[in-house]
Design a protein around this motif. Structure first.
Motif, PDB file in Angstrom:
ATOM      1  N   LYS A 185      14.672  31.993  -7.488  1.00  0.00           N
ATOM      2  CA  LYS A 185      13.836  31.877  -6.284  1.00  0.00           C
ATOM      3  C   LYS A 185      12.615  32.780  -6.390  1.00  0.00           C
ATOM      4  O   LYS A 185      11.486  32.362  -6.079  1.00  0.00           O
ATOM      5  CB  LYS A 185      14.655  32.248  -5.051  1.00  0.00           C
ATOM      6  N   ASP A 186      12.811  34.018  -6.844  1.00  0.00           N
ATOM      7  CA  ASP A 186      11.687  34.946  -7.003  1.00  0.00           C
ATOM      8  C   ASP A 186      10.686  34.417  -8.021  1.00  0.00           C
ATOM      9  O   ASP A 186       9.470  34.519  -7.825  1.00  0.00           O
ATOM     10  CB  ASP A 186      12.191  36.323  -7.445  1.00  0.00           C
ATOM     11  N   LEU A 232      22.292  24.309  -5.715  1.00  0.00           N
ATOM     12  CA  LEU A 232      21.065  24.805  -5.082  1.00  0.00           C
ATOM     13  C   LEU A 232      20.117  23.676  -4.692  1.00  0.00           C
ATOM     14  O   LEU A 232      19.072  23.921  -4.085  1.00  0.00           O
ATOM     15  CB  LEU A 232      20.349  25.789  -6.017  1.00  0.00           C
ATOM     16  N   ILE A 287      10.136  31.276  -8.847  1.00  0.00           N
ATOM     17  CA  ILE A 287       9.428  30.137  -8.267  1.00  0.00           C
ATOM     18  C   ILE A 287       8.379  30.598  -7.253  1.00  0.00           C
ATOM     19  O   ILE A 287       7.226  30.120  -7.256  1.00  0.00           O
ATOM     20  CB  ILE A 287      10.424  29.158  -7.613  1.00  0.00           C
ATOM     21  N   ASN A 288       8.755  31.551  -6.417  1.00  0.00           N
ATOM     22  CA  ASN A 288       7.829  32.038  -5.402  1.00  0.00           C
ATOM     23  C   ASN A 288       6.618  32.735  -5.986  1.00  0.00           C
ATOM     24  O   ASN A 288       5.491  32.611  -5.493  1.00  0.00           O
ATOM     25  CB  ASN A 288       8.549  32.971  -4.431  1.00  0.00           C
ATOM     26  N   ALA A 305      20.520  32.753  -8.607  1.00  0.00           N
ATOM     27  CA  ALA A 305      19.753  32.037  -7.582  1.00  0.00           C
ATOM     28  C   ALA A 305      18.607  32.895  -7.059  1.00  0.00           C
ATOM     29  O   ALA A 305      17.491  32.398  -6.845  1.00  0.00           O
ATOM     30  CB  ALA A 305      20.668  31.620  -6.435  1.00  0.00           C
ATOM     31  N   GLY A 306      18.868  34.189  -6.881  1.00  0.00           N
ATOM     32  CA  GLY A 306      17.824  35.092  -6.407  1.00  0.00           C
ATOM     33  C   GLY A 306      16.706  35.259  -7.416  1.00  0.00           C
ATOM     34  O   GLY A 306      15.516  35.229  -7.056  1.00  0.00           O
ATOM     35  N   TYR A 326      18.663  21.371  -6.864  1.00  0.00           N
ATOM     36  CA  TYR A 326      17.651  20.991  -7.848  1.00  0.00           C
ATOM     37  C   TYR A 326      18.098  19.776  -8.669  1.00  0.00           C
ATOM     38  O   TYR A 326      19.280  19.646  -9.001  1.00  0.00           O
ATOM     39  CB  TYR A 326      17.368  22.144  -8.819  1.00  0.00           C
TER      40      TYR A 326
END
Length: 363
Positions: A355-356, A30, A358-359, A351-352, A32
């Motif tokens: 991402k959520d 990803l 982090i957002n 990953a989803g 990182y």
């Protein structure tokens, strides 16, 4: 921004360790910057695979970094993790309740009690949790966790299971016409090996004398329980047909799966139970007792049973062994469930979720 992982012990062949290695690869894929930190590193693993934390030492992080902690046992990290000056995620692999250990290992019982104390200590001190199963999620909620919690199965490197199985095992146990009943898992009292032995004894003595039970797993730390199990098999008159493998090589585990007719699980405490997914991969029909995370891991596949009556279990083994249509139906269901554990699917799920997380931190 970097995303690091932390855990008490990074061990070879351990489900938590395997998950940690798999997630490290995902994080790299990803894009990182990532690393693994542990208090103890298995001597069989290369020193380059993780950074060893000494005493109260913690990794250096920035406020924008993310630290992922794998919670599964007693550790100083259960109390130090809260001091990390970054965003914190806990992956909960479950802790075996101490009552299972009381008659077998006082030391491990103490570790379990301390582990649960650490779990309670982190209530309100992490930003987000991932649970291996719905069972583990409910465990966190009962413990008092109110942060967001999502369910993400353990990442299982199924490509590794395509390696060559041990030829000697297959020759010794797979070509003599015996029906092989298999359970894979460490010799530990929560896994209730005695119930497996009891059902097998009835099957062997009253239904199919040309059968054997293979109990594949290490008894390290539970030598007293292991001794009791062997005495129990002796008392039931089936000791000659029960194989305790002890700690074995991965190729030998692959071989036992490849020659198994039925996978029999009577465990009463699992946070996920990776061997169930392994049995699915090898197309071995599963019989499993309805408890803990097992119904969530099977999710309608396999043969889930509510009784441990040895006669009933033995008769079910016989039906599955003899009835090809039933076997095919069970394996078909297991194949469907196995799709949910495929690497790319679990990778995408993780990953989803990341991402959520982090957002939401940016909003």
């Amino acid at each position: 921004m970097k995303v690091i992982q932390m855990l008490p012990t990074l061990a070879l062949g351990d489900a938590v360790g395997n998950d940690t290695f798999a997630l490290k690869k995902v994080l790299k894929d990803l894009g990182y910057e990532t690393a693994i930190y542990a208090n103890v590193l298995d001597r069989r693993l290369p020193s380059s695979c993780c950074e060893v934390l000494i005493g109260n030492e913690l990794p250096e992080v920035e406020e924008d970094d993310i630290a992922i902690y794998h919670m599964s046992t007693e550790s100083i990290l259960n109390f130090n993790f809260e001091t990390m000056q970054c965003r914190k995620i806990m992956i909960y692999h479950n802790i075996t309740p101490p009552e299972f250990m009381k008659d077998c290992s006082y030391t491990i019982q103490k570790h379990s009690i301390a582990g649960l104390a650490g779990l309670k200590n982190l209530v309100g001190k992490v930003d987000y949790c991932l649970a291996d199963s719905e069972f583990n999620k409910q465990d966190l909620i009962k413990c008092g966790y109110t942060c967001p919690i999502d369910v993400r199965p353990i990442l299982i490197p199924f490509d590794d299971y395509k390696a060559k199985p041990d030829k000697n095992i297959i020759k010794t146990y797979g070509s003599d016409g015996f029906t092989n009943i298999l359970f894979v898992g460490r010799i530990a009292p929560n896994k209730k090996h005695e119930d497996i032995i009891s059902a097998f004894a009835y099957y062997n003595k009253h239904i199919n004398s040309k059968s054997r039970l293979i109990l594949a797993g290490s008894a390290n730390g539970f030598e007293f329980y292991d001794k009791k199990l062997k005495a129990y098999a002796e008392a039931l008159g089936v000791a000659d047909y029960v194989i305790f493998t002890g700690h074995i090589k991965f190729s030998e585990i692959l071989a036992f799966y490849s020659i198994a007719s039925v996978f029999l699980c009577m465990s009463e405490h699992e946070g996920f139970c990776v061997p169930l997914a392994e049995a699915m991969f090898f197309k071995v029909p599963i019989i499993a007792y309805n408890s803990c995370a097992i119904p969530y891991t099977l999710d309608g596949s396999g043969a889930l049973i509510d009784s441990k009556n040895p006669v009933e279990v033995a008769l079910l083994i016989d039906r599955i062994v003899k009835n090809q249509d039933l076997r095919d139906k069970i394996i078909e269901g297991q194949n469907r469930r196995l799709e949910d554990f495929q690497y790319e699917k679990v990778k995408s799920l993780f990953a989803g979720y990341l991402k959520d997380f982090i957002n939401k931190g940016k909003s």
